[in-house]
Design an enzyme around this catalytic site. Structure first.
Site: not given
Ligand code: AGP
Length: 586
Positions: A2, A27, A74, A100-101, A463, A467, A470, A486, A581
Site C-alpha cells: 500500500c 510498490r 495491496w 498502510n500496515g 536468486e 527471478k 517472479e 537425493h 516492491k
C-alpha cells in the site's frame, strides 16, 4: 504494498494525489482511491485497477478541494474490490482515512464499536481507524485527543493519514514509513518520497510513534504521549526525484543494463565511520547476516565470503525466520541487515529483535532515508539509484559488491576485487543479450526450470530461480547440484529445462556430473560458464575473471533470461502480479 498520500495546500489536491500515486505504482497494488474535502463535505471515489484506469473511469483527478488523501491498496484483509479499497470513511462521513500496515487487534475494536452502534462496510482492518477517530472525536471534541486516544488503542503496524471535515489533515506512524514534504504554503504526506518529490525536496521523516496535525494555523508534530517534537528538515537526494525509463522499454531492463555502472558506484562509495564499523565487526563474538528474498541471497554470499577470506563465521538468517530461530542476538552480536528498500517489515522486525537483545546493527541499504538506515549504528550504502522494477536486479549485484568489499576489508585484502574488470565483464555479458533473448524463447513453453549451482554459486542459483518465478511465472527451483540425486532427479523429463551456473572453478566438474544425469532423462541444459562444454544445449558465455568474482557475472544472464521470458509471455516484468516492491507487512 500500500502507498498512502495526503495534501493540504492551495492547489487542487486530487491531481497532485493522483500523480503522486502514479509515482509510487512500482510498490505494487490492486486498487486505488481518493478522498477530498470540498466545502464541508468529504467526497470519496475508489475502484479496482491501475491508477490511470480508475482515474479514467471515476475521474479522480477532477475531484474538487485543496485537501485530500489517496491510497493504492495491496490486499491483506478482505478481497480485491472497491468496498475494501481505501479511503475508508467514518460512519458520520466526517472523517476519511488511508492506512498502510496491519491493525492486528481490529477484530476486538470492531466488536466494541459494533456494540456502540457503529456499522462496518468493508472487510478491512483499516476501517476501524476511521470509526475509532469518530468515536474519540465525539467523546473529546478535540482532533488531537481523538488521535492520541485512537493510537493508544491500535496494535500492529501502521502509517495512516486522516482528513477531518473541519479542514485538518493528520497522520501518525508506527513501524511503517511516513514522510512530510514541505512546499510553498503546502504540505505533503506520503509513504515514499516519490509521492511528492516533483513538488519539493524538503522533507521531514516522521519518527516511529510520532504524529502530525496540519490545520489552518500550521503544522504540529507530537509523539504518542502528546509531547511536541522538534523536526529535522532533510533535503531529498536529487537522484530520488528522477526516475525515467529513458531509452528502455521497461524499468527492469534499464536496471539490468545499469549494472555496469552501478557496480562501480557501490565499489567506490565512501563508508561513513568505516574504521569504527570494521573494528566492531572484527571484534564481535557472533556475527549474523539477514535479509529477505534477493537480499537474503546476498546475505548467503556474504556469509561465504566472510568465512572464506576473513575467517569470520557469519551466519545468514532469513529475516522472517529470525523470530523463530534459536540465536544469540545479544550484546556480543552484530547483525548485518541487508535490504534494498530498508522498509521491508520482516527485516525491520529482525532488527528490532536484535536491538532488544543488545546486538548492534550494520545496515547494507540502498535508500539512505529508510527506516533501516535510521535503525542502524553503521551503514553501508549501495548507491545504485532508485530501483523501480519489482524484481531486484542492480540492487542485488550492488549488495554483492558491498559483501566483497567487506570481506576484503576484514581479511586484510586477502581478496582484493578489481571492480573495474568486473564491470567490463558485465558489459560483455550485456552485449550478448540478443543471444540470451533467443534462449529465453525456448523457456516460454517449459513447465519447470531448475537452476543448479554449487558452493558460492548455489545462492546465485536460488536468486536466478527467484527471478524466473517472479517475472516469468514459471515454476523454478534453485538447487545445489549434488542434491539432484537425493530427490529432484525424479522430476526430470523432456519438458524440463535446467540452467547450470557453472564457471570454471572448483565446482565445475561436479556440476557437470549433474548435467549428465539430467540429459540422460531427456531434460534440456543451459550452461552459464566461461568455458564451453558440448553437454550444453545452449551456452551463455561469461568472461573469465578472478574465481571469486563469478557470482556477479552469473547473475546478469539469469536476470536477462527471466526478463526476456516475461516479455515472451506478455507479462509486465516491472509490475508482476501479486508482488510488491516493498513488502511492508509481516
Ligand atoms: C526480489 O526480486 C524481490 N522483489 C524480493 O525478494 C526482495 O528482494 C525482498 O522483498 C526484500 O526486499 P528489500 O531488499 O527491499 O528488503
Amino acid at each position: 504494498m500500500c502507498s498512502i498520500i495526503g495534501y493540504r495546500g492551495s492547489r487542487p489536491a486530487a491531481r497532485i494525489i493522483v500523480n503522486g500515486l502514479r509515482k509510487m505504482e512500482y510498490r505494487g497494488y490492486d486498487s486505488v482511491g481518493v478522498s477530498t474535502l470540498y466545502g464541508d463535505r468529504i467526497e470519496t471515489r475508489k475502484g479496482v485497477g491501475k491508477v490511470a484506469e480508475v482515474d479514467k473511469s471515476l475521474h479522480l483527478s477532477a475531484m474538487s478541494g485543496t485537501i485530500g488523501i489517496g491510497h493504492t491498496r495491496w490486499a491483506t484483509h478482505g478481497g480485491v474490490n472497491s468496498v475494501n479499497a481505501h479511503p475508508h470513511c467514518s460512519n458520520s462521513m466526517k472523517i476519511s482515512i488511508v492506512h498502510n500496515g496491519i491493525i492486528e487487534n481490529y477484530q476486538s475494536i470492531r466488536q466494541q464499536l459494533r456494540g456502540e452502534g457503529y456499522v462496518f462496510k468493508s472487510q478491512t482492518d483499516s476501517e476501524v481507524i476511521a470509526n475509532l477517530l469518530q468515536r474519540n472525536l465525539e467523546l473529546t471534541g478535540s482532533i488531537r485527543e481523538s488521535i492520541l486516544r485512537t493510537l493508544s488503542r491500535l496494535e500492529g503496524s501502521y502509517a495512516f493519514i486522516a482528513i477531518f471535515e473541519s479542514g485538518t489533515i493528520a497522520a501518525a506512524r508506527y513501524k511503517e514509513p511516513l514522510i512530510i514534504g514541505l512546499g510553498q504554503s503546502a504540505y505533503y504526506l506520503s509513504s515514499d518520497v516519490l509521492g511528492f518529490s516533483d513538488h519539493t525536496e524538503d522533507a521531514i521523516f516522521l519518527g516511529d510513534k510520532e504524529m502530525v496535525l496540519i490545520g489552518p494555523s500550521g503544522m504540529e508534530i507530537l509523539n504518542f504521549d502528546g509531547e511536541p517534537i522538534q523536526p529535522t528538515i532533510t533535503k531529498i537526494e536529487h537522484e530520488l526525484t528522477t526516475v525515467q525509463k529513458g531509452e528502455f522499454s521497461h524499468f527492469t531492463l534499464k536496471e539490468i543494463f545499469e549494472q555496469k555502472s552501478t557496480i562501480l558506484r557501490t565499489a567506490e562509495a565512501p563508508w561513513y565511520d568505516s574504521k569504527k564499523m570494521l573494528d566492531r565487526l572484527s571484534s564481535c563474538k557472533n556475527l549474523y547476516l539477514t535479509g529477505s528474498g534477493t537480499s537474503y541471497h546476498a546475505a548467503q554470499i556474504g556469509s561465504y565470503l566472510l568465512s572464506k577470506y576473513a575467517k569470520k563465521r557469519a551466519e545468514p538468517m532469513i529475516a522472517s525466520e529470525v523470530q523463530f530461530l534459536p540465536h544469540f542476538l545479544d550484546d556480543e552480536a552484530v547483525l548485518i541487515a541487508i535490504s534494498q528498500s530498508g522498509e521491508s517489515a520482516d527485516i525491520l522486525g529482525a532488527v528490532n529483535l536484535a536491538k532488544e537483545g543488545g546486538a548492534e546493527i550494520v545496515s547494507v541499504v540502498n535508500s539512505p532515508t529508510s527506516s533501516l538506515f535510521r535503525e542502524s549504528s553503521y551503514s553501508i550504502g549501495l548507491h545504485c539509484g532508485p530501483e523501480i522494477g519489482v524484481a531486484a536486479t542492480k540492487s542485488f549485484t550492488s549488495q554483492l559488491v558491498a559483501m566483497y568489499r567487506l570481506a576484503s576489508q576484514l581479511s586484510g585484502r586477502k581478496i582484493d576485487p578489481d571492480f573495474k574488470e568486473v564491470s567490463a565483464a558485465v558489459s560483455k555479458v550485456l552485449s550478448n543479450s540478443a543471444k540470451i533473448r533467443e534462449i529465453a524463447h525456448d523457456l516460454e513453453a517449459v513447465s519447470d526450470v531448475y537452476v543448479l549451482g554449487r558452493g558460492i554459486h548455489f545462492p546465485i542459483a536460488l536468486e536466478g530461480s527467484l527471478k524466473i518465478k517472479e517475472i516469468s511465472y514459471i515454476h523454478a527451483e534453485g538447487l545445489p547440484g549434488g542434491e539432484l540425486k537425493h530427490g529432484p532427479l525424479a522430476l526430470m523429463h523432456k519438458d524440463v529445462s535446467v540452467i547450470l551456473v557453472n564457471p570454471d572453478d572448483c565446482t565445475h566438474s561436479d556440476t557437470l556430473t549433474g548435467a549428465h544425469e539430467i540429459k540422460a532423462r531427456g531434460g534440456k541444459v543451459i550452461g552459464i560458464s566461461n568455458v564451453y562444454n558440448d553437454i550444453y544445449d545452449s551456452w551463455i558465455e561469461i568472461p573469465t575473471v578472478h574465481d571469486a568474482m563469478f557470482p556477479i557475472l552469473e547473475s546478469v544472464p539469469l536476470q536477462l533470461l527471466a526478463f526476456y521470458t516475461s516479455i515472451q509471455k506478455k507479462v509486465d516484468p516491472d509490475y508482476p502480479r501479486n508482488l510488491a516492491k516493498c513488502v511492508t507487512v509481516r
